[in-house]
Scaffold this motif. Structure first.
Motif, PDB file in Angstrom:
ATOM      1  N   ALA A   2      45.192  46.721  34.732  1.00 27.67           N
ATOM      2  CA  ALA A   2      44.952  45.437  34.075  1.00 27.67           C
ATOM      3  C   ALA A   2      43.528  44.941  34.335  1.00 27.67           C
ATOM      4  CB  ALA A   2      45.972  44.411  34.565  1.00 27.67           C
ATOM      5  N   ALA A   3      43.031  45.151  35.550  1.00 27.55           N
ATOM      6  CA  ALA A   3      41.669  44.716  35.878  1.00 27.55           C
ATOM      7  C   ALA A   3      40.633  45.470  35.047  1.00 27.55           C
ATOM      8  CB  ALA A   3      41.394  44.902  37.361  1.00 27.55           C
ATOM      9  N   GLU A   4      40.847  46.770  34.869  1.00 24.64           N
ATOM     10  CA  GLU A   4      39.917  47.569  34.066  1.00 24.64           C
ATOM     11  C   GLU A   4      39.968  47.162  32.599  1.00 24.64           C
ATOM     12  OE1 GLU A   4      39.799  51.718  36.592  1.00 24.64           O
ATOM     13  OE2 GLU A   4      41.548  51.317  35.311  1.00 24.64           O
ATOM     14  N   ALA A   5      41.153  46.881  32.098  1.00 29.98           N
ATOM     15  CA  ALA A   5      41.288  46.434  30.711  1.00 29.98           C
ATOM     16  C   ALA A   5      40.573  45.097  30.518  1.00 29.98           C
ATOM     17  CB  ALA A   5      42.758  46.322  30.330  1.00 29.98           C
ATOM     18  N   ASP A   6      40.746  44.183  31.457  1.00 28.91           N
ATOM     19  CA  ASP A   6      40.066  42.885  31.361  1.00 28.91           C
ATOM     20  C   ASP A   6      38.550  43.056  31.380  1.00 28.91           C
ATOM     21  OD1 ASP A   6      42.314  41.319  31.070  1.00 28.91           O
ATOM     22  OD2 ASP A   6      42.331  40.603  33.140  1.00 28.91           O
ATOM     23  N   MET A   7      38.061  43.898  32.279  1.00 30.94           N
ATOM     24  CA  MET A   7      36.624  44.125  32.366  1.00 30.94           C
ATOM     25  C   MET A   7      36.089  44.732  31.067  1.00 30.94           C
ATOM     26  SD  MET A   7      34.390  46.057  35.275  1.00 30.94           S
ATOM     27  CE  MET A   7      35.067  44.964  36.500  1.00 30.94           C
ATOM     28  N   MET A   9      37.305  44.348  28.066  1.00 31.88           N
ATOM     29  CA  MET A   9      37.314  43.337  27.006  1.00 31.88           C
ATOM     30  C   MET A   9      36.188  42.315  27.197  1.00 31.88           C
ATOM     31  SD  MET A   9      39.584  44.322  24.954  1.00 31.88           S
ATOM     32  CE  MET A   9      39.962  42.946  23.903  1.00 31.88           C
ATOM     33  N   ILE A  10      35.883  41.986  28.436  1.00 29.59           N
ATOM     34  CA  ILE A  10      34.779  41.052  28.707  1.00 29.59           C
ATOM     35  C   ILE A  10      33.453  41.696  28.333  1.00 29.59           C
ATOM     36  CG2 ILE A  10      33.474  39.912  30.554  1.00 29.59           C
ATOM     37  CD1 ILE A  10      36.238  39.445  31.937  1.00 29.59           C
ATOM     38  N   ASN A  11      33.234  42.920  28.796  1.00 30.73           N
ATOM     39  CA  ASN A  11      31.961  43.600  28.542  1.00 30.73           C
ATOM     40  C   ASN A  11      31.885  44.215  27.146  1.00 30.73           C
ATOM     41  OD1 ASN A  11      30.774  43.111  31.106  1.00 30.73           O
ATOM     42  ND2 ASN A  11      32.079  44.686  31.970  1.00 30.73           N
ATOM     43  N   GLY A  12      33.023  44.606  26.582  1.00 29.55           N
ATOM     44  CA  GLY A  12      33.021  45.301  25.303  1.00 29.55           C
ATOM     45  C   GLY A  12      32.970  44.395  24.092  1.00 29.55           C
ATOM     46  N   PHE A  18      34.900  33.448  31.899  1.00 31.12           N
ATOM     47  CA  PHE A  18      35.484  32.403  32.739  1.00 31.12           C
ATOM     48  C   PHE A  18      37.007  32.401  32.659  1.00 31.12           C
ATOM     49  CE2 PHE A  18      34.942  30.270  28.680  1.00 31.12           C
ATOM     50  CZ  PHE A  18      36.097  29.509  28.558  1.00 31.12           C
ATOM     51  N   ARG A  19      37.575  33.090  31.673  1.00 31.73           N
ATOM     52  CA  ARG A  19      39.034  33.211  31.560  1.00 31.73           C
ATOM     53  C   ARG A  19      39.551  34.388  32.397  1.00 31.73           C
ATOM     54  NH1 ARG A  19      40.662  28.801  29.232  1.00 31.73           N
ATOM     55  NH2 ARG A  19      39.893  28.322  27.150  1.00 31.73           N
ATOM     56  N   GLY A  20      38.650  35.249  32.852  1.00 33.34           N
ATOM     57  CA  GLY A  20      39.037  36.367  33.693  1.00 33.34           C
ATOM     58  C   GLY A  20      39.478  37.596  32.928  1.00 33.34           C
ATOM     59  N   GLY A  21      39.458  37.551  31.626  1.00 35.31           N
ATOM     60  CA  GLY A  21      39.927  38.653  30.793  1.00 35.31           C
ATOM     61  C   GLY A  21      41.228  38.264  30.109  1.00 35.31           C
ATOM     62  N   PRO A  22      41.588  38.967  29.051  1.00 34.92           N
ATOM     63  CA  PRO A  22      42.776  38.576  28.293  1.00 34.92           C
ATOM     64  C   PRO A  22      44.084  38.697  29.078  1.00 34.92           C
ATOM     65  CG  PRO A  22      41.809  40.584  27.386  1.00 34.92           C
ATOM     66  CD  PRO A  22      40.870  40.062  28.412  1.00 34.92           C
ATOM     67  N   LEU A  23      44.216  39.705  29.918  1.00 36.87           N
ATOM     68  CA  LEU A  23      45.467  39.846  30.667  1.00 36.87           C
ATOM     69  C   LEU A  23      45.573  38.800  31.769  1.00 36.87           C
ATOM     70  CD1 LEU A  23      45.699  43.732  30.799  1.00 36.87           C
ATOM     71  CD2 LEU A  23      46.677  42.152  29.128  1.00 36.87           C
ATOM     72  N   ARG A  24      44.467  38.486  32.414  1.00 35.52           N
ATOM     73  CA  ARG A  24      44.459  37.408  33.408  1.00 35.52           C
ATOM     74  C   ARG A  24      44.778  36.074  32.722  1.00 35.52           C
ATOM     75  NH1 ARG A  24      44.494  37.425  38.803  1.00 35.52           N
ATOM     76  NH2 ARG A  24      42.896  39.011  38.820  1.00 35.52           N
ATOM     77  N   TYR A  25      44.240  35.885  31.530  1.00 40.76           N
ATOM     78  CA  TYR A  25      44.496  34.651  30.780  1.00 40.76           C
ATOM     79  C   TYR A  25      45.974  34.550  30.392  1.00 40.76           C
ATOM     80  CZ  TYR A  25      43.996  31.025  27.225  1.00 40.76           C
ATOM     81  OH  TYR A  25      44.126  29.880  26.483  1.00 40.76           O
TER      82      TYR A  25
END
Length: 66
Positions: A2-7, A9-12, A18-25
């Motif tokens: 999940a952390a890699e997916a969020d990263m 989506m943020i970078n890609g 500030f939401r931490g990525g879609p899965l964190r959100y």
């Protein structure tokens, strides 16, 4: 993960960091609330269809992050 997916989506695609990525959100919102939002917009197309895996996670009160 999940952390890699969020990263990714943020970078890609520029998901707001500030939401931490879609899965964190989604964890912040709660899966039930997220599924409710998806259902509200489901008539707009398949993009808003809720995967069965998320419904299963919600029924088991799981999260993406501990």
């Amino acid at each position: 993960s999940a952390a890699e997916a969020d990263m990714a989506m943020i970078n890609g695609i520029g998901f707001p960091p500030f939401r931490g990525g879609p899965l964190r959100y989604i964890d912040t919102l709660g899966l039930d609330a997220y599924i409710e939002q998806c259902e509200r917009f489901s008539e707009l197309g398949a993009l808003y269809a809720t995967p069965d895996s998320l419904r299963t996670m919600a029924s088991q009160q799981q999260r993406f992050f501990a």
